[in-house]
Each structure stands twice: as structure tokens, then as C-alpha cells.
Design an enzyme around this catalytic site. Sequence first.
Site, PDB file in Angstrom:
ATOM      1  NE  ARG B 311      40.093  37.684  33.486  1.00  0.00           N
ATOM      2  CZ  ARG B 311      39.439  36.942  34.396  1.00  0.00           C
ATOM      3  NH1 ARG B 311      39.385  35.631  34.273  1.00  0.00           N
ATOM      4  NH2 ARG B 311      38.849  37.497  35.427  1.00  0.00           N
ATOM      5  CD  GLU B 761      35.147  36.089  30.346  1.00  0.00           C
ATOM      6  OE1 GLU B 761      34.936  35.974  31.579  1.00  0.00           O
ATOM      7  OE2 GLU B 761      35.931  36.916  29.875  1.00  0.00           O
TER       8      GLU B 761
END
Lengths: 165, 808, 284
Positions: B311, B761
Site C-alpha cells: 500500500r 483512514e
Amino acid sequence: MSYTISLTVNGDRRDVTFEDARVTLLDLLRERLALPGTKKGCDRGQCGACTVLVDGRRINSCLTLAVTLDGADVTTIEGLARGDVLHPVQASFVEHDGFQCGYCTPGQIMSAVGLIAEGDVGTDPERIREGMSGNLCRCAAYHGITEAVLDAARRMTDDKTRKSA
Amino acid sequence: MTVAKPLPHDAARLHVTGAARYVDDIPTPTGTLHLAFGTATIAAGRITDLDLAPVRSAPGVIAVLQARDLPFANDVSPSAHDEPLLSGSTIHYLGQPIFLVVATSHLAARRAAKMAAITYQKRDAILSYEDAMEADSRFEDGPRIWQKGDTDEAIDTAPHQIEGQIAMGGQEHFYLEGQAALALPGEDGDMLVHSSTQHPTEIQHKVAEAIGRPMHAVRVEIRRMGGGFGGKESQGNALAVACAVAARLTGKPCKMRYDRDDDMIITGKRHDFRIDYRAGFDDAGRLAGVEFVQMTRCGWAQDLSIPVADRAMLHADNAYHLEHARIESHRLRTNTQSATAFRGFGGPQGMLGIERVMDHVAHTLGLDPLAVRRANYYAPSVAGGLSAPHAAAPRPPESISGQMKSGEDLTSRGAVDDVPPGRALQAPAGVQTTPYGQPVEDFILHEMTDALAATADYATRRTGIADLNAANPVLKRGIALTPVKFGISFTLTHLNQAGALVHVYQDGSIHMNHGGTEMGQGLFQKVAQVAASRFGVPLDAVKITATDTAKVPNTSATAASSGSDLNGMAVKAACDTIRDRMADLLAEIHQTDAAAIRFEAGEVHAGGKTYTFAQVATLAYENRISLSATGFYKTPKLEWDRIRGQGRPFFYFAYGAACSEVVVDTLTGEYRILRTDILHDAGASLNPALDIGQVEGGFVQGAGWLTTEELVWDEDGALRTHAPSTYKIPACSDRPAVFNVALWDAENREDTIYRSKAVGEPPFMLGISVLMALSDAIAACGTTYPALDAPATPERVLAAIQRVRDAD
Amino acid sequence: MSYLTPTTLDAALGALSGRDTEAPVSVIAGGTDWFPAQGERAYNGTLLDVTRVEGMRGVSAVGTGWRIGGATTWSDILHADLPPAFDGLKLAAREVGSVQIQNAGTVAGNICNASPAADGVPPLLSLDAEVELTSTRGVRRLVLAEFITGVRKTARAADEIVTALYIPALSAGARGGFTKIGGRKYLVISVAMVGAVLTLSGGRIATARITVGSASPVALRMGDLENALVGADLAEALERVTPERLAALSPISDIRGSAEFRGEAVVEAIRRTLTQIMKGQAHG
């Protein structure tokens, strides 16, 4: 050696006997008196999750030996509301979304009640933030917390003024 | 409709009265035993002698377990089976559990755990990036490399080049509620586990393995966590497994709670990163090519490090179109805590790399960093409005194995991906793609940046700050406006599924359950709002119930910001199934079309007649119509090959932008955040109050990561910052003095639950604006680029100021 | 562990007398430092809680000076009516942990704990504080600089209680200040701190007492600097704060900051404190 003390918790007189003098007020509340609303965050007096009022002043219950509290008057989060009627600080935390996960909330609210009673900060947001700095919130709901305390402080001051008028 | 309303958290009243229960608050039966780990005091080596006699004879001790005493699997890893619950003899980090004490009280267990006499044979610990690179100590066989275009050529032939490095620290989760679990043994080897976890299914799986029972024998329940932030995705496994093993052994309920110091010393944290970069660009700051070498210290076990590092690579572009890009990622194995999931999951680290490049490029050219950022933005979203769900094209199944590899944790993000390579994606003509080939079709940062720059008065303030800095030799101000583009979906494609279970009782009250967990983000409330909206009933008709593996099985972790997207859709599906059955019944009774029956405001309107919702429920029951349904959802459009770094790992992107202003005291390095303005994209928000809370909290936590939160290990590998006295998370007084947060009110282009967007997030990375504002302030001290590392403690800020001043 | 909570000084002293060879006796008041230091260790000694001893709590004028009782909390200091020379001590009181800690923690406890980073010590040294130690053997007074002998070490004998601190007469017009440098606004980890008391005459320094904490094992008065400051106006005073005049310090590197960073922070902290006092500025 055992120790017996008598204290008032949320208005009820409690007589407690310990075998070990090293029981903190926090453990007494959570484990002996079935009052788990007061939370254990760091157990080192650094996060404020365990804040309660002793004789009207806010302290960290994790740093307070229960045996030192003979004759003391303790108020915890469970003792704030009057029946179904929330204390103004509690109502204000709901209204202003002064939390996310809720774990620090009992400590925040007890600290705020103590702060308002101290009467030093009035409704100055900067002083409120300073006065609430001993209560960490990892979700960082600080905006809501500050607004809630401010609003409650205003309401409680107004109430007092109205009553005395 | 209750969706889109700013309602408070579902348990608000319970929270403010102290009645909300967390795992440690659940009343335990008499005779409950308490556990503690005895842990390693060296970072690397072998145990040569372990004398547990003093532990066994300590007051209150019932049993002491070592690795060899464990009846079944000695493994709490969410991925590679490399994380024993108890070390056999090899020590991989300082704090690693070696033995387990079972005692009559928490304190007795903890005191006894300190009494072991352990002799070690130490070896040199691998602690730093350099140590690990030199020893080739890593996960996977080598660095992962994704390449788009020809970076060497692009960089070398560009008019300007820069290179540099940015180091950024890890981050302790510091959930206020520490890790905790309680296991209650049942009949026939069954086990009920209460665990403070974001991933009940994984707890269920690991516990089942550890007690040698099928998953059906283990039930895991969690009503709420006192904060998770990723730290309870895999890090609760050890406690739950320890409790279950001890409960099986003793036949007594067993409970375990880490004290704060233990929690910080034993559990994993955010990955720290060091990123080297090289870039070529033109006079306007447009990047011709960029290269990143990302290094991360993963700690001793694999845990979720592979997808975290993936990621970070996936966010190396952030909001910028990179035609020629090369990203190389080293996942280093070190003798430290096993770094794990933490809000953003590597995304923030990858994003900080490119944001540093933008800042560095702007400084080199003497341009406003915002102008450079805009010059590199992806092209605006193509007109054409919302995208419809596309018809499923025939495609191979996502997994072709169908075989569960021995003990593999399929529901973990750490699972090995055996998805066959997806079809090569063709981006629609004229649509730019990310370095990994995903078309960027929903880019709204041009409009958002314009709007934020206007409300924050960016240009005027920037000029004003330059004037102030020229006049003031001691106090320097800085300002920065930085964007966020964050990919939404689990990158392990098969995790993008969710289930729900809904019952309507004959009195019209509704029981709702889904696989998501509540940790303060407001998921339960949002999903309840969906359920209430589908049935057209008031919110208090819906009972929100604890997450329970016996109600909804095979769930994914509540992670990757996916909670509302996945569970909202699953609950919607379940509700609609029941509502459709009710409507069919009424349509039959009233000889009308089911589609014409309306559920609203607690009433049901059918063929000119109005029922209460409760009357319809009763009617359905009497007509023998099932009032219970499951719901299921899987995210469409995903195809991803992580080895090639090609495909569409994300359903959509969530966007945001933040403008922060700081003042730095150049004599001490101390600083304050004076003002922050945020504009954040939550799609058509399911609940604006909760979403704004997530945005504010995420920003503060992100700013904390980059400023005051510093993890320090000494040369022996001991974590020195293991208490709030030395590890400083933001306090009430640390938020910006002026803090304006607004939501960008626009529907998600993709067909998500009520066209909302995930919000857990993405706001975390808005904190990057603070680091860049600090860099801007320091840059005012001279002409050299500050190259400020994170966390930017006053000491680092002062050192950067001196570097800048000394260079002139 | 046993626990004693005497209400008279005689009883408290009696409990300590002659016990130093047996199980240890720890004198506690607020207990805010004692608890975190204990951790999980078993403690077999006796805790002597002095918070209920009559006459131990409160601040009062005594003769020409001031007496701070041994069980006086930081909150008590903050709320006491004291002359401007105590402003530094009051500012320090606001920095001792959170209000929850200030409500329990005491001034005497802070000096007995003898942490190099104790907030109370620099302002007390600048106030020329004296420590009153009482035992069944009698009463003695030490100046604070002689009381604190090292990191977590004091001159207190095992049978003695710190019954009070005394602040000698202060010249009219003396003003105190305090500065702490650290990572954030409140609940700071101290990198350097300074307590000072100045008397001014016509905008110039007549006498100066400057103490630096956190930059040496024990907080230290900066004698050379104090002498050099006499006669200076603010601008001159700021210039006279030089590293050479702070040579007595020995800042260490630890997780809170490097020695180099601390050395620089000290200079700035002193300058801020001088400015704070001479300009009459509030702490900020």
C-alpha cells in the site's frame, strides 16, 4: 494486616476491608465495588482515564491508595446523573459529540466537572484546553470535548446566576 | 430517511454514564483466572536456561506454560506461521513472550512473570535499515519493484533533477483501552471468547487451531473497542489464544489484559520508513520521471507487512500523474516488535515520499509548492456523471484452488494471494492511470483545492507570512496546502465481501447484526441508519448488537476504511430481502404492485391503507413469512496482480485537502499549529457529524505521527518510549488554535451505500500539511532545502534550522 | 505492606524513629511519584501517609518570610495569595503534570523525589528555599541546594520528615519567572527549565537569582551569570546570557533530547525568563 475504611461513593456509604494496603482506588472501584465506569488507561497517572472526584477535587484514581480515603467522599461517572436526568456535562458531551470510542469519556467528564468546580478558567477555551490536558483522547475528539466543556461551563454558570438572582 | 443525518454515536448515553462495557468491564464468573506473559529481555539470541521454579512457587500461581506445553498450534501469526505464541528457544525481539503465567489475580500473574531466571546466548541484533540490508534480512525473496515507463531516460533528460531522502518514524497505536481477552470454556470443548479485536473471525480461527477444534466450536464476540486504529487487527491474537489455551487446560474462565508498558513493548506499531527519491522535472515543476526506493523495518515476524508495504507503493503517486515512475520496496526483517496495521496501512508513508518530492521541487525552482502540486495533479474527472454498476462480464473465479492450505488464514490481509492474473485493464481513452495501471476517473482535487485555497485564504496568507518572516528574525511562520488521494478497498481482493443478519420481530422491532466491529468510528450507528432507512422506521426501532462469529461468519477485519461500505451494503441487502417479502405479502392482500408499497416514517402504505410497521410484521408472521434474512455484498470491479503491480486494486478513491499554518521559534525549535483548514470528501455522507469527527481525529493523529510521537529504541533493541510519560500523543491543547473542517458534499461516482465514501483512514494523511508547513517555516531561515525528517520534534526542527543557516 | 496515617507530628515521627534498620518506611503524601516508581514490585515496607498530620498543609507568612507546609499541594500553591516573587513557583505549579496530579502531588514530595527534571526545584532554588527536617532527634534546616545531593538523592535521614519549606524575606519588588522548554504546550517533557527571581531598579537588574533545571544531575544556580546580570537593562541582560557563563551545567543526552539541543535550549530559556520578568509578560 487488614485495613477497614469507610467512605462515601456516589452518595452511598461503603465500608471496605482490605488484606493488602496496596489497592488503588481504581481497583477498588472496578473490582470490589462493581463500578467499572472508571477506566484503566495507563495505570501510571498519565492519561486521565481513571479521573474521579475525591471531596470534590479531580484526581487520578490509579495513583491513589484506597486506604488513604477513610472518610472521603468519592464521585465516579456512575454517580453523576440524577436518575434519568444527565448531569449538564454529560448532556453536553452527547450534544457536542465529545467522544468516539468512549473509553476516555468517563475520565474526561469527571475531569470537566472538576475543572468547572475549580472556577479558574471560566469560559476561556484556551484555559479549558490547558485544564483538560491531563485527559488524553486517542481518537482526538478534542474539538467536541472542548465545545462540550465550554457549553456546560456556560450553562452551569447561567444556572447559578439564575438561582442566586 | 435516517441516513445523511448528523446523529450522535449509538451508545452516546452509555458512554457518558459509564455504562458502556468493554472487554475488561464484563463481569467475570467467580474463579476466573488471570494471565500474564513472561517476556524476553534481549533482542536476539537463544535461551540456554530457563528456570521457572520461582514463578511456579509465587503466590497465586496456578500454572506456568511454555511452548512445549501447548497442546496444538503454537502460532498467532495472521500470515506466514512465523509468530509463535510462546518462543521455544529463539528470541527475535526484546519483549517477545516466552512463557505464560496463569494465576488467581492480574497482579499475581504479573508479579510472578517477572521472577523467572533466564539465561541467554545473545547474538547481534538486526535493528537498523543498514543492519538489515547488509544481512539481506527481509521478507519475500527480494525487493518488490513496479515500473511504469522509462524513468532513467525521463529523469536524465528533464531540465532539472533532484535527489534526496526522507526518514519517518513509526507510531504507537495507544488505543486508550489496552489489548484484552476473556475466554469462557463451554461444554464439549466449546469456547466463547470476548476479545477486543477488529477481526473476530481471525481470533476464532487462531483459537480453533490452538485448542484443536473446528471453527464451529469457537464463538467470538465483541461489542466495542476502546480504540483500534489497526492495532487490534492481528495484535489481539496472542491474548485470545493464551486465554483459550489456559481455559481449556484449567476448565476455568481466563482473562488477559496487557498493562500499558507491556502493551507498548510487546505489540507491533506503524512501520517506520526511509524513502530515497530521485526526480526530473521541468521549469513549472512538472515531474518527467520519479524513482522511489522505500525501505521499511517490518520487525521480527511477517504479520501484515507485505500488504502494508504494497500500500505504501500504491500511494507513491498520491494525487499526481506520474508518467514515468519506478518504485522499489524493501521489506526488512529486524529484531524489533512486528510492525503491523495502523490507520492508513502504509499509505501515509508512501504518500509522504511524493509530498516531500513536491516540496523539494518547489523549493528548487523557487515556486509556490501548491502551484507545483497542482501542475502535477491527475486530470479532472471525466464528465458523464455517476458510473453505473457495470454488468458482470464472464470471468474466471477469483480463486482456483478451493483448497485450504494447512491452517491458512484466508480472512487475513496477510494471506497469500493466489488470484490468477487478472485481465489487462484498458483505461478509457484520455483517462490517466496510476503507476499500477488503475484509471483515475473520479479525480476531484482540482475543484476541492480551489475551494479550500479560497476559504483558507491561502494566497493572501502566504504573502503575509513572507512579509512577517522578513521582518522577524526569531519567529518564522510556514504554510502548506497538501492533498490526499486514498485508494478504497482491501488490496487482497477476496476480502472485499461482507455479511449481515437481520431479524424483524413480530412487534416490529429489528435486530441487526453484521461482520463489522465498532471502535469509535461510528460504524454501528451508520449501518443502523441504513437499516432504519430501508424499513422506513425510526432509528430506535433498530437494535444494534455485538459482532458475533456465530451470527455472521467468515468476516473480514474492520479495516481498510471499508466498514461502512461493505457492511452497509450487506445490511441493506438483508433488509431489502425482508422488506420485499413484506411488500409481496401486502401486494397480494391488496392486489397491487409490490413496487408501489411504501415504507416510511414507521408506517407502511399499501393499496390506500396505512399500517404501522409493527402491524405488517405481525401480519407477515401470521402468514408464515420469514422475517429473518442474511445479506451479502462483494465489491465490484476489482482486479489486482500485486506481483506485476498491475490492475484495479481500488473500487474508488477518497479525496481530501488540508491547509496548515505553523509558527516556529528558531531559537529552540518549538512550534505551534496556528490554523488548519480542511476540506474532505466523504461522498454523500451517511452521517456528517460522525464523518467530521473522523476527519478531525484523523488529522490530529496524523499530525501527531509527524510531530510529537517519537519511538526510540536503544542500541540493545529496547523500546525506551514505552509509557505516555515519554511517548507523547496529542493532548487537548495540541490541536490547532483555529480548526475549520468541512465536508465536500458530492456523491460518490461509484455505486456505494447511498453514494457515500469511506472515511476512516484518508483524513489521517491530512496531517502531512503540518510537516510541510514546518518545512516551509524552516526554509525561511535561509536558501538551502530543509530536508526535514519526521517526527519533526523540536530537536529535529532546530537541527534543520541550523543546517539551513549554516549552509548560507 | 503496612500503612500508617498519623494525625499528629509526634505520632508520625515516632513511627519513623529507630525503624531504619527494619523494613523500610516510605513517607508519602500525594503518592503521585511513588506509585509509578514502584511498578509491579512487591513492597514489604510501611507507607507513612503524612497528609493528615496537623499543621503540615498550607502556605503562611512567618516573620519576614514564608512557610510552605510539607503536605502542601501544587494546587494549594496556585491558589495561595503570594507576592510576585512567587510567580515563577506558580508557573512551575501549572507544569507539574495535569491538574489531577497537582491536586494530589506536594511541593515537599517534588524535592524529596529529587528528579533532575523536577519542576518545583528551579524556582525554589531561586527563592533561596530552606528545607525543614524534623525527627525525634530534633529539627534542622538545610538550604535546598544542600538538601538535594544528586539524582534521586537527598540529605534526608531515614527518620526525618520534611515538615516544611521556608522562603526567607524577599526584597520588596522582587519578581519571579519560570520557563520550560519542551515538545508541546502542556504536559511537556522538559528539555530545559529555568526559574528566576529578579529585583529591578530603574529598569535595570539590581539582584538576580537564576536556576537551571534538567541540564545537570541537580538543578544549579548560575552564579557567574547572576553577577554579570547586575546593572543590566533587558537588552544588555539578554546579551550577557552566554554559554561561558553557564559552564557549570552538564547536560546529558537521553530520549528527551541531545546534550547539544539542551545546551541551546537553556540559553533561550534564560533569555525568555528574563524577558518575562522584565517586561512583566505573562507566561506563554
